[in-house]
Design a protein around this motif. Structure first.
Motif, short mmCIF file in Angstrom:
data_model
loop_
_atom_site.label_atom_id
_atom_site.label_comp_id
_atom_site.label_asym_id
_atom_site.label_seq_id
_atom_site.Cartn_x
_atom_site.Cartn_y
_atom_site.Cartn_z
N PHE A 139 0.83 -1.19 0.00
CA PHE A 139 0.00 0.00 0.00
C PHE A 139 0.87 1.25 0.00
O PHE A 139 1.77 1.40 0.83
N GLY A 140 0.58 2.16 -0.92
CA GLY A 140 1.28 3.43 -0.98
C GLY A 140 0.33 4.57 -0.66
O GLY A 140 -0.88 4.48 -0.93
N GLU A 141 0.85 5.64 -0.12
CA GLU A 141 0.02 6.73 0.37
C GLU A 141 -0.79 7.42 -0.72
O GLU A 141 -1.84 8.03 -0.42
N ILE A 142 -0.34 7.34 -1.98
CA ILE A 142 -1.07 8.04 -3.03
C ILE A 142 -2.10 7.14 -3.72
O ILE A 142 -2.78 7.56 -4.66
N GLN A 143 -2.25 5.91 -3.25
CA GLN A 143 -3.31 5.05 -3.76
C GLN A 143 -4.67 5.56 -3.29
O GLN A 143 -4.79 6.21 -2.25
N ARG A 144 -5.71 5.22 -4.06
CA ARG A 144 -7.07 5.58 -3.64
C ARG A 144 -7.46 4.74 -2.42
O ARG A 144 -7.12 3.57 -2.32
N THR A 145 -8.19 5.37 -1.52
CA THR A 145 -8.67 4.68 -0.31
C THR A 145 -10.15 4.98 -0.14
O THR A 145 -10.55 5.76 0.71
N ASP A 146 -10.95 4.34 -0.98
CA ASP A 146 -12.39 4.63 -1.02
C ASP A 146 -13.27 3.46 -0.61
O ASP A 146 -14.50 3.57 -0.67
N GLU A 147 -12.68 2.33 -0.22
CA GLU A 147 -13.48 1.14 0.04
C GLU A 147 -13.16 0.55 1.42
O GLU A 147 -12.70 -0.58 1.55
N GLN A 148 -13.42 1.34 2.47
CA GLN A 148 -13.20 0.85 3.83
C GLN A 148 -14.17 -0.29 4.13
O GLN A 148 -15.32 -0.28 3.69
N MET A 149 -13.70 -1.26 4.93
CA MET A 149 -14.48 -2.46 5.18
C MET A 149 -15.00 -2.56 6.61
O MET A 149 -15.58 -3.58 7.00
N SER A 150 -14.79 -1.54 7.41
CA SER A 150 -15.33 -1.50 8.76
C SER A 150 -15.64 -0.05 9.13
O SER A 150 -15.08 0.88 8.53
N LEU A 151 -16.53 0.14 10.09
CA LEU A 151 -16.83 1.50 10.52
C LEU A 151 -15.60 2.14 11.16
O LEU A 151 -15.37 3.35 11.01
N TYR A 152 -14.80 1.34 11.86
CA TYR A 152 -13.56 1.87 12.42
C TYR A 152 -12.72 2.51 11.32
O TYR A 152 -12.27 3.66 11.45
#
Length: 333
Positions: A139-152
């Protein structure tokens, strides 16, 4: 320097405050000392920190603006490090409101404080869980992060987004660091290693999710603290932009940074290291993947290395041994 750290009764906050005090800084701690897990462990951490003459402690709920303001008035901080949060992927399924109160409202309270006092650097604890369903590892910091799998994970991603907006609107230099499975002495009882050691010493079976076919980029707590202390001096700005890999915002003095060694360890190897340190075999209860979990995490630490010259390097075997040694001493097992 003068630091205000939220979450100093917690695992990471305790270790970070201890390091900063040892380095000669002044630290004001803020924590609600909730009963999410054994309060006696939290009190033991605060008691140990209170042995330092440069440590002061204010007890209060994170979402209580007046309590946080009192801590800031006492600290007069140059750097704010926000570590307090409701942690745990699995607990967020059972008690979602706690995560909204602490991780959203509480983090907003910290942002409001930073807007008011304009610290030299605001630093926020995020998590590798924000990478969610992303399968492009490391995982790199500039990757998209749009699919979280928990409310946390969703609340931590939301905190990052709120912090970016405050950094843009009010010019607060902000670094959000994404932790990867931190472990070590004084760790939380709800974390895997603590639960594994405790159950094995009692002769009880340990729950092994995903039938053991999982891997984590484990980070020893002292390595994490080293990285944070180095990043404290790296105030986000164009002067330290790293071409090609930097998450530094185009519109704000804001950056996210992975803190991990980039060396994932299979879960079954992790368990074997624990058994080796304990000198006994664990009973395994093989289970399906837990809701909200991901099968593997792996960090790209290139940005951290470029900014600080440092990558976490404590071997998992040495880190597990250090935890087991602490556990036996602390609990007399």
């Amino acid at each position: 320097m003068r630091f205000l750290i939220t979450g100093t009764a917690g695992f990471i906050g305790f270790h970070l405050a201890s390091r900063l005090l040892a380095d000669g800084h002044q630290v004001t701690g803020f924590d609600a000392v909730t009963d999410y897990y054994d309060v006696r462990l939290k009190e033991a951490r605060i008691a140990k920190l209170s042995e330092h003459q440069d440590f002061r402690f204010v007890k209060g709920q994170l979402e209580d603006q007046s309590a946080l303001d009192r801590a800031a008035d006492l600290a007069q901080p140059e750097i704010i490090i926000h570590l307090a949060a409701q942690a745990g992927v699995r607990y967020s399924i059972d008690a979602p409101r706690t995560y909204v109160d602490s991780n959203l409202v509480g983090s907003w309270t910290v942002l409001e404080l930073a807007r008011r006092i304009q610290p030299r650097h605001l630093m926020l604890a995020s998590t590798s869980s924000v990478y969610g369903a992303n399968e492009d590892m490391p995982f790199g910091e500039i990757q998209r992060t749009d699919e979280q799998m928990s409310l946390y994970a969703a609340t931590k991603k939301s905190m990052e987004a709120m912090a970016h907006s405050y950094s843009h609107l009010f010019g607060v230099p902000t670094t959000a660091f994404r932790f990867f499975t931190v472990y070590g002495p004084y760790g939380r009882p709800d974390m895997a290693l603590f639960k594994f050691v405790s159950a094995t010493l009692k002769g009880e079976a340990i729950d092994v999710y995903g039938h053991g076919k999982m891997a984590r980029d484990f980070t020893y707590v002292a390595d994490l603290v080293e990285a944070i202390t180095r990043l404290a001096d790296v105030v986000p700005g164009e002067a330290n932009r790293v071409p090609g890999i930097d998450s530094l915002s185009k519109v704000a003095p804001y950056r996210v940074v992975n803190i991990a060694g980039g060396q994932p360890t299979p879960l079954m190897d992790f368990i074997e290291m624990m058994e080796e340190s304990l000198g006994m075999k664990a009973k395994l209860n093989m289970m399906e993947m837990q809701a909200g979990d991901v099968p593997a995490t792996s960090a790209d630490p290139s940005l951290l290395k470029a900014l600080t010259g440092y990558i976490p390097g404590t071997s998992v075997r040495d880190g597990v041994h250090a935890f087991v040694q602490w556990y036996r001493e602390h609990y007399g097992k």
